[in-house]
Design a protein around this motif. Structure first.
Motif, short mmCIF file in Angstrom:
data_model
loop_
_atom_site.label_atom_id
_atom_site.label_comp_id
_atom_site.label_asym_id
_atom_site.label_seq_id
_atom_site.Cartn_x
_atom_site.Cartn_y
_atom_site.Cartn_z
N GLN A 59 9.40 9.78 11.42
CA GLN A 59 9.40 8.32 11.43
C GLN A 59 8.46 7.76 12.49
O GLN A 59 7.83 6.73 12.28
N THR A 60 8.32 8.44 13.62
CA THR A 60 7.38 8.00 14.65
C THR A 60 5.95 8.18 14.16
O THR A 60 5.11 7.28 14.29
N VAL A 61 5.67 9.34 13.57
CA VAL A 61 4.33 9.63 13.07
C VAL A 61 3.95 8.66 11.96
O VAL A 61 2.82 8.17 11.90
N GLU A 62 4.89 8.33 11.08
CA GLU A 62 4.60 7.41 9.99
C GLU A 62 4.19 6.04 10.50
O GLU A 62 3.24 5.43 10.00
N VAL A 63 4.88 5.54 11.52
CA VAL A 63 4.52 4.23 12.07
C VAL A 63 3.11 4.26 12.66
O VAL A 63 2.30 3.37 12.40
N ILE A 64 2.79 5.30 13.41
CA ILE A 64 1.45 5.42 13.99
C ILE A 64 0.40 5.53 12.88
O ILE A 64 -0.63 4.85 12.91
N ALA A 65 0.66 6.37 11.89
CA ALA A 65 -0.28 6.55 10.78
C ALA A 65 -0.45 5.25 10.01
O ALA A 65 -1.57 4.89 9.61
N ALA A 66 0.64 4.54 9.77
CA ALA A 66 0.55 3.28 9.04
C ALA A 66 -0.27 2.25 9.81
O ALA A 66 -1.06 1.50 9.22
N LEU A 67 -0.09 2.21 11.11
CA LEU A 67 -0.88 1.29 11.94
C LEU A 67 -2.37 1.62 11.85
O LEU A 67 -3.21 0.73 11.71
N ILE A 68 -2.70 2.91 11.92
CA ILE A 68 -4.11 3.34 11.81
C ILE A 68 -4.68 2.93 10.46
O ILE A 68 -5.76 2.35 10.38
N ALA A 69 -3.96 3.24 9.40
CA ALA A 69 -4.43 2.95 8.05
C ALA A 69 -4.60 1.45 7.83
O ALA A 69 -5.61 1.00 7.28
N ALA B 262 10.70 5.75 3.51
CA ALA B 262 9.29 5.80 3.08
C ALA B 262 8.72 7.20 3.18
O ALA B 262 7.91 7.60 2.34
N THR B 263 9.11 7.95 4.19
CA THR B 263 8.57 9.30 4.36
C THR B 263 9.20 10.28 3.38
O THR B 263 8.63 11.34 3.13
N GLY B 264 10.36 9.95 2.84
CA GLY B 264 11.04 10.86 1.94
C GLY B 264 11.61 12.07 2.66
O GLY B 264 11.94 13.07 2.03
N GLN B 265 11.72 12.01 3.97
CA GLN B 265 12.13 13.19 4.73
C GLN B 265 13.54 13.64 4.40
O GLN B 265 13.86 14.81 4.60
N MET C 259 0.86 -1.17 0.00
CA MET C 259 0.00 0.00 0.00
C MET C 259 0.90 1.23 0.00
O MET C 259 1.90 1.27 0.70
N ARG C 260 0.54 2.24 -0.79
CA ARG C 260 1.37 3.44 -0.89
C ARG C 260 0.53 4.70 -0.72
O ARG C 260 -0.65 4.71 -1.03
N SER C 261 1.17 5.76 -0.27
CA SER C 261 0.62 7.09 -0.27
C SER C 261 1.69 7.98 -0.88
O SER C 261 2.75 7.49 -1.26
N TYR C 262 1.48 9.27 -0.94
CA TYR C 262 2.54 10.11 -1.47
C TYR C 262 3.71 10.18 -0.51
O TYR C 262 4.76 10.71 -0.83
N TYR C 263 3.56 9.61 0.66
CA TYR C 263 4.67 9.51 1.61
C TYR C 263 5.42 8.21 1.43
O TYR C 263 6.39 7.96 2.10
N GLY C 264 4.96 7.35 0.55
CA GLY C 264 5.63 6.08 0.33
C GLY C 264 4.81 4.92 0.87
O GLY C 264 3.63 5.06 1.16
N PRO C 265 5.45 3.76 1.01
CA PRO C 265 4.74 2.58 1.51
C PRO C 265 4.23 2.81 2.93
O PRO C 265 4.76 3.63 3.66
N ARG C 266 3.24 2.07 3.30
CA ARG C 266 2.65 2.24 4.63
C ARG C 266 2.95 1.05 5.54
O ARG C 266 2.14 0.68 6.36
N GLY C 267 4.09 0.45 5.39
CA GLY C 267 4.48 -0.62 6.29
C GLY C 267 3.89 -1.95 5.90
O GLY C 267 3.22 -2.05 4.89
N PRO C 268 4.14 -2.94 6.70
CA PRO C 268 4.83 -2.87 8.00
C PRO C 268 6.31 -2.57 7.82
O PRO C 268 6.90 -2.88 6.80
N TYR C 269 6.87 -1.96 8.83
CA TYR C 269 8.26 -1.54 8.81
C TYR C 269 9.09 -2.43 9.72
O TYR C 269 8.66 -2.80 10.80
N GLY C 270 10.32 -2.73 9.28
CA GLY C 270 11.22 -3.54 10.08
C GLY C 270 12.31 -2.73 10.74
O GLY C 270 12.86 -3.14 11.76
N THR C 271 12.63 -1.55 10.15
CA THR C 271 13.70 -0.73 10.69
C THR C 271 13.33 0.74 10.57
O THR C 271 12.50 1.13 9.75
N GLU C 272 14.00 1.55 11.37
CA GLU C 272 13.80 2.99 11.30
C GLU C 272 14.23 3.52 9.93
O GLU C 272 13.61 4.43 9.38
#
Length: 88
Positions: free
Chosen positions: A68-78, A20-23, A1-14
């Motif tokens: 990176q913290t926000v992305e993990v939370i957002a990915a979990l919600i999505a 994924a966030t492109g930060q 699954m992707r958004s304009y922020y990149g894949p939405r996980g699951p993530y294995g590493t920071e």
């Protein structure tokens, strides 16, 4: 699954989350809070979550964390929303 922020996980590493966030590509003066708030809003909308005023206050607070913290939370919600977790 992707958004304009990149894949939405699951993530294995920071590092995966940072990529994924492109930060790394964000301008130095760019506000992470703005990106983070948009990402959280995207996640709750995708999950079909109704957001109350206190919920929004907490989402705004979370947006102040590093991307990176926000992305993990957002990915979990999505992902939870996609699977219908919590649905009656």
């Amino acid at each position: 699954m992707r958004s304009y922020y990149g894949p939405r996980g699951p993530y294995g590493t920071e590092s995966e989350v940072i990529a994924a966030t492109g930060q790394r590509d964000w301008p130095i003066t760019d506000s992470h809070a703005e990106h983070n708030a948009a990402r959280l809003q995207e996640a709750v909308t995708a999950a079909g979550v109704e957001v109350g005023s206190y919920d929004q206050r907490i989402l705004s607070w979370l947006a102040g964390y590093e991307p990176q913290t926000v992305e993990v939370i957002a990915a979990l919600i999505a992902r939870a929303g996609q699977r219908g977790i919590g649905s009656a």
